[in-house]
Design a protein around this motif. Structure first.
Motif, PDB file in Angstrom:
ATOM      1  N   GLY A  43       0.807  -1.210   0.000  1.00  0.00           N
ATOM      2  CA  GLY A  43       0.000   0.000   0.000  1.00  0.00           C
ATOM      3  C   GLY A  43       0.843   1.264   0.000  1.00  0.00           C
ATOM      4  N   ASP A  44       1.867   1.290   0.851  1.00  0.00           N
ATOM      5  CA  ASP A  44       2.755   2.461   0.914  1.00  0.00           C
ATOM      6  C   ASP A  44       3.464   2.671  -0.420  1.00  0.00           C
ATOM      7  OD1 ASP A  44       2.007   2.806   3.531  1.00  0.00           O
ATOM      8  OD2 ASP A  44       3.809   1.889   4.381  1.00  0.00           O
ATOM      9  N   ASP A  45       3.905   1.563  -1.030  1.00  0.00           N
ATOM     10  CA  ASP A  45       4.630   1.656  -2.294  1.00  0.00           C
ATOM     11  C   ASP A  45       3.730   2.198  -3.398  1.00  0.00           C
ATOM     12  OD1 ASP A  45       6.874   1.271  -4.034  1.00  0.00           O
ATOM     13  OD2 ASP A  45       5.939  -0.560  -4.773  1.00  0.00           O
ATOM     14  N   LEU A  46       2.502   1.685  -3.500  1.00  0.00           N
ATOM     15  CA  LEU A  46       1.602   2.146  -4.556  1.00  0.00           C
ATOM     16  C   LEU A  46       1.260   3.615  -4.391  1.00  0.00           C
ATOM     17  CD1 LEU A  46      -0.874  -0.856  -4.973  1.00  0.00           C
ATOM     18  CD2 LEU A  46       1.050  -0.227  -6.437  1.00  0.00           C
ATOM     19  N   ASN A  47       1.070   4.060  -3.157  1.00  0.00           N
ATOM     20  CA  ASN A  47       0.746   5.475  -2.926  1.00  0.00           C
ATOM     21  C   ASN A  47       1.858   6.407  -3.389  1.00  0.00           C
ATOM     22  OD1 ASN A  47      -1.876   5.324  -1.835  1.00  0.00           O
ATOM     23  ND2 ASN A  47      -1.075   4.731   0.177  1.00  0.00           N
TER      24      ASN A  47
END
Length: 314
Positions: free
Chosen positions: A85-89
Motif C-alpha cells: 500500500g505504501d509503495d503504490l501510494n
C-alpha cells in the motif's frame, strides 16, 4: 458453496464500454478467474443470445447470459499489505477526479488471479474504497514496469477505450536488447497470433497468415558493447507485441525468460540484471472530460538505471 441459477443481466449506461471479461469478474465474485475464461471459451456466456469474446466491449442494452454456477462463500477481504500500500501510494504519477496513472513496479500483476493474491486494481480498490468504479484502461505484463492508466468512472472508461481504439493514445517503452543494432531506426510490421498452451500459459508467435496486424517503431537510444537500448512506440497494442517483434528480428529483450535468448539472459544475470528490461516510459492520451492531451512520464527504475550505468562504465 452457493448455487446460482441462470442470470440475464442487461447492460446499463454505467456498465457500457467495459470489456466482457472485466464485467464478469466484477459480477461473479468468488468465481476463479480461470473458470470465467473457461465458460467464455465454451460459449456458456452469451451476449444477445450469441457467443462473445472476452475482449468484446459491452453496449448499453446488451443482454448477458450468465450460466448456473457453484460459488464459494466469499471470504473476508484481506487487508492490503502495508508495504504494498505504501509503495503504490508513492507511485502515483498523475491523478484527478477521472483518471489515475500509476508507475507500476515490475513483478506486480495488473489483476489478481490464480496464485496471485493482489493485482494493481484490487489493491487500489482496497486502499481507496471510495473508488468503486475503478478499472484498468489498458494492461502491462507482470514483468513490465511503468505508466499504467486507470479510470475512476465507467463513463470515462468508455471514452478512453474509444480513444484507444481510434489510435489517439501514444505508448512509449524503453527496452534493452541483445546485440548491436546497425540502423538507428527500424519499423517492424509482423502480424501476431496468441495461443494458449495446455498449462494455461499464453504464448504469442508471428503469424503472417492468421495473425492480427501489429506494428512497432524502434529507435536506438544508446549502444553498448553487446546490447542496445531502444525506444519502442506501439502503433497497435497486441499481447507481448514488443517482446515478440524483438525476438523476430534477432534482438530479444534482456531478462525475457519467455521470448529471450538463454545465453544473453545468463550473461545479463551475471552482470546484475534480475528482471525483464522493459519499461513503459511515457503515456499520452486525451482526457475523457475535455479531450485535452495528458502526457505522463515514468523515469527508469533505479535497478534498470544502475544496470545501464554499469554497462557504460565497463
Amino acid at each position: 458453496m452457493v448455487e446460482t441459477g441462470v442470470r440475464y443481466l442487461e447492460i446499463g449506461e454505467a456498465e457500457a464500454g467495459q470489456r466482457l471479461d472485466n464485467f464478469l469478474l466484477r459480477v461473479m465474485k468468488g468465481v476463479p478467474r480461470s473458470h470465467i475464461y473457461k465458460i467464455l471459451r465454451s460459449g456458456e456466456v452469451r451476449v444477445n443470445k450469441g457467443r462473445a469474446k472476452a475482449q468484446y466491449h459491452l453496449l448499453q442494452g446488451d443482454q448477458v447470459r450468465v450460466p448456473p454456477l457453484r460459488v464459494a462463500d466469499t471470504p473476508p477481504t484481506p487487508k492490503v499489505p502495508s508495504r504494498l500500500g505504501d509503495d503504490l501510494n508513492t507511485r502515483i504519477l498523475y491523478e484527478d477526479d477521472r483518471v489515475l496513472v500509476l508507475d507500476k513496479p515490475s513483478g506486480l500483476a495488473v489483476h489478481g488471479g490464480s496464485g496471485i493474491a493482489w493485482g494493481v486494481v484490487e489493491a487500489l480498490r482496497a486502499l481507496r474504497p471510495e473508488l468503486r468504479e475503478l478499472e484498468l484502461v489498458h494492461r502491462l505484463d507482470r514483468e513490465t514496469s511503468g505508466c499504467l492508466l486507470l479510470s475512476k468512472r465507467r463513463s470515462g472508461l468508455r471514452q478512453l477505450h474509444a480513444s484507444l481504439r481510434e489510435g489517439e493514445f501514444q505508448k512509449v517503452y524503453l527496452g534493452l536488447t541483445q546485440g548491436c543494432w546497425t540502423a538507428n531506426e527500424q519499423r517492424v510490421d509482423l502480424a501476431l497470433r496468441k495461443n494458449v498452451l495446455r498449462s494455461g500459459e499464453r504464448i504469442v508467435r508471428v503469424d503472417t497468415e492468421a495473425g492480427k496486424e501489429a506494428r512497432t517503431h524502434f529507435t536506438v537510444q544508446q549502444r553498448f558493447a553487446d546490447s542496445t537500448l531502444v525506444e519502442a512506440v506501439l502503433d497497435t497494442g497486441r499481447t507481448h507485441q514488443i517482446r515478440v517483434h524483438l525476438q523476430a528480428i534477432g534482438h530479444s529483450l534482456l531478462g525475457d525468460e519467455r521470448y529471450g535468448d538463454e545465453q544473453a539472459n545468463r550473461l545479463a544475470r551475471e552482470r546484475g540484471l534480475r528482471r525483464l528490461f522493459l519499461h513503459a516510459s511515457r503515456l499520452t492520451f486525451p482526457h475523457p472530460r475535455d479531450q485535452r492531451v495528458i502526457r505522463v512520464e515514468a523515469p527508469l527504475p533505479p535497478e534498470l538505471e544502475g544496470y545501464l550505468q554499469n554497462l557504460a562504465s565497463a
